[in-house]
Design a protein around this motif. Structure first.
Motif, short mmCIF file in Angstrom:
data_model
loop_
_atom_site.label_atom_id
_atom_site.label_comp_id
_atom_site.label_asym_id
_atom_site.label_seq_id
_atom_site.Cartn_x
_atom_site.Cartn_y
_atom_site.Cartn_z
N ILE A 120 81.49 26.71 58.57
CA ILE A 120 82.86 26.88 58.06
C ILE A 120 83.85 26.11 58.93
N GLY A 121 83.67 26.16 60.25
CA GLY A 121 84.59 25.47 61.15
C GLY A 121 84.62 23.97 60.90
N ALA A 122 83.45 23.36 60.71
CA ALA A 122 83.39 21.92 60.44
C ALA A 122 84.08 21.60 59.12
N ALA A 123 83.88 22.44 58.11
CA ALA A 123 84.54 22.21 56.82
C ALA A 123 86.06 22.31 56.94
N ILE A 124 86.53 23.28 57.73
CA ILE A 124 87.97 23.42 57.96
C ILE A 124 88.52 22.18 58.66
N ALA A 125 87.83 21.73 59.70
CA ALA A 125 88.29 20.57 60.45
C ALA A 125 88.36 19.34 59.56
N LYS A 126 87.33 19.11 58.75
CA LYS A 126 87.30 17.94 57.87
C LYS A 126 88.38 18.00 56.80
N THR A 127 88.64 19.20 56.29
CA THR A 127 89.69 19.34 55.27
C THR A 127 91.07 19.09 55.86
N LEU A 128 91.34 19.63 57.06
CA LEU A 128 92.63 19.37 57.71
C LEU A 128 92.80 17.88 57.98
N ALA A 129 91.71 17.22 58.41
CA ALA A 129 91.78 15.78 58.69
C ALA A 129 92.07 14.99 57.41
N LYS A 130 91.46 15.38 56.30
CA LYS A 130 91.72 14.70 55.03
C LYS A 130 93.17 14.84 54.61
N PRO A 180 82.11 39.23 41.28
CA PRO A 180 82.97 38.88 40.15
C PRO A 180 83.08 37.36 39.94
N SER A 181 82.97 36.58 41.02
CA SER A 181 83.05 35.13 40.90
C SER A 181 81.82 34.53 40.26
N GLY A 182 80.71 35.26 40.29
CA GLY A 182 79.47 34.77 39.71
C GLY A 182 78.70 33.79 40.57
N ARG A 183 79.14 33.59 41.80
CA ARG A 183 78.46 32.66 42.71
C ARG A 183 78.77 33.01 44.14
N LEU A 184 77.98 32.45 45.04
CA LEU A 184 78.26 32.56 46.47
C LEU A 184 79.30 31.51 46.85
N GLY A 185 79.94 31.71 47.98
CA GLY A 185 80.98 30.78 48.42
C GLY A 185 80.41 29.58 49.15
N GLU A 186 81.18 28.52 49.17
CA GLU A 186 80.87 27.31 49.94
C GLU A 186 81.89 27.18 51.06
N PRO A 187 81.54 26.50 52.17
CA PRO A 187 82.50 26.34 53.27
C PRO A 187 83.84 25.78 52.84
N GLU A 188 83.83 24.90 51.83
CA GLU A 188 85.08 24.30 51.37
C GLU A 188 86.01 25.33 50.72
N ASP A 189 85.44 26.41 50.17
CA ASP A 189 86.28 27.46 49.59
C ASP A 189 87.17 28.08 50.66
N ALA A 193 87.83 26.52 53.63
CA ALA A 193 88.63 25.44 54.22
C ALA A 193 89.89 25.16 53.41
N ASN A 194 89.78 25.21 52.09
CA ASN A 194 90.95 24.91 51.26
C ASN A 194 92.07 25.93 51.46
N LEU A 195 91.69 27.20 51.58
CA LEU A 195 92.71 28.23 51.82
C LEU A 195 93.32 28.06 53.21
N VAL A 196 92.47 27.81 54.20
CA VAL A 196 92.97 27.63 55.57
C VAL A 196 93.96 26.48 55.62
N ALA A 197 93.65 25.38 54.94
CA ALA A 197 94.55 24.22 54.95
C ALA A 197 95.92 24.58 54.39
N PHE A 198 95.95 25.37 53.32
CA PHE A 198 97.24 25.78 52.76
C PHE A 198 97.99 26.68 53.73
N VAL A 199 97.29 27.69 54.28
CA VAL A 199 97.96 28.62 55.19
C VAL A 199 98.45 27.89 56.44
N ALA A 200 97.78 26.81 56.82
CA ALA A 200 98.18 26.02 58.00
C ALA A 200 99.36 25.11 57.72
N SER A 201 99.74 24.99 56.48
CA SER A 201 100.76 24.01 56.10
C SER A 201 102.18 24.58 56.17
#
Length: 267
Positions: A19-29, A226-235, A237-245
């Protein structure tokens, strides 16, 4: 949507994988310069390389945050190189599977050292600096175990509850400074660590080794999501990027779940 993160400086702890690597890569993007922290030089440098190859900016800050000297070294490296930190994502942690019957007091102490006190060390070192900037984002990565304790990991669940509590206290402590503090709490996320954990269960249950089958069987064992699937690290990371903004300035002291609807509560 432009998250207005270009030029922001971020430290993501425990960002050499998962998850940490996904967060870092998303913030960098999104344009932030990101400090990658972990204990393994090779893994840290690989994430830095991945970000640079994608046109982003990153630096390595290797060290063990359970040790005072290493934590100081990590923060010194980041501040000296970047000149400051606008965004702190406190993500480093461990998930030991030990029940009440086999977790010793020493196991509890070790898990609190990794999941709580490492965050405290980083916060104590960075808070004075972040206050002077009069703008900042602190995001603690917890877990849905923080509000719905796991029976097979009592000490982990307790540390995750502490992480949530810390963010609420921080938000009040930092009132009027321009620095917000929030928690993001993932549910089951398919990381390298989760795959190892799930494959052990699959072997016990006779599910085979096909990852998609294992994920489906795991969902069934949980009673579904309820979502019908397991989560991915990017799920996460995307929220963290918004909260960090800068767009998330009115979100403060919150615990935001990314768990596919697993936690059945209205708060």
């Amino acid at each position: 949507m432009d998250l207005q993160l270009k030029g922001k400086r971020a430290l993501v702890t425990g960002s050499s994988s998962g998850i940490g690597a996904a967060i870092a890569k998303t913030l960098a993007k999104e344009g932030a310069t990101v400090a990658i922290q972990g204990r393994n030089h090779q893994k840290v440098n690989q994430v830095v390389q991945d970000i640079v190859e994608q046109g982003g900016y990153a630096l390595a800050a290797t060290g063990d945050l359970t040790q005072n000297e290493d934590a100081q070294k990590v923060i010194d490296t980041v501040l000296e190189t970047l000149g400051g930190i606008d965004i702190l994502v406190n993500n480093a942690g461990a998930y030991p599977l030990q029940s009440w019957t086999n977790a010793t007091v020493e196991d509890w102490i070790e898990n609190f050292e990794t999941n709580v006190f490492s965050m405290v060390r980083v916060l104590n070192l960075l808070l004075p600096h972040m206050k002077t900037l009069e703008w900042g984002r602190i995001i603690q990565i917890s877990s849905n175990a923080g509000v719905q304790a796991f029976p097979g990991a009592p000490h982990y669940s307790a540390t995750k509850a502490a992480n949530i509590n810390m963010s609420v206290s921080l938000a009040k402590e930092l009132s009027g400074t321009g620095v917000t503090a929030n928690t993001v709490s993932p549910g089951p996320i398919v990381t390298e660590g989760w795959i190892d954990f799930a494959q052990d269960i699959a072997q016990e249950q006779g599910w085979g080794t096909d990852l998609e089958v294992v994920k489906r069987k795991f969902l069934e064992m949980m009673g579904g999501l309820p979502s019908g699937r397991l989560g991915e690290p990017e799920d996460v990371a995307n929220l963290v990027a918004f909260v960090a903004s800068p767009l998330a300035g009115y979100i403060n002291g919150a615990n935001l779940r990314v768990d596919g609807g697993q936690t059945p509560t209205v708060n």
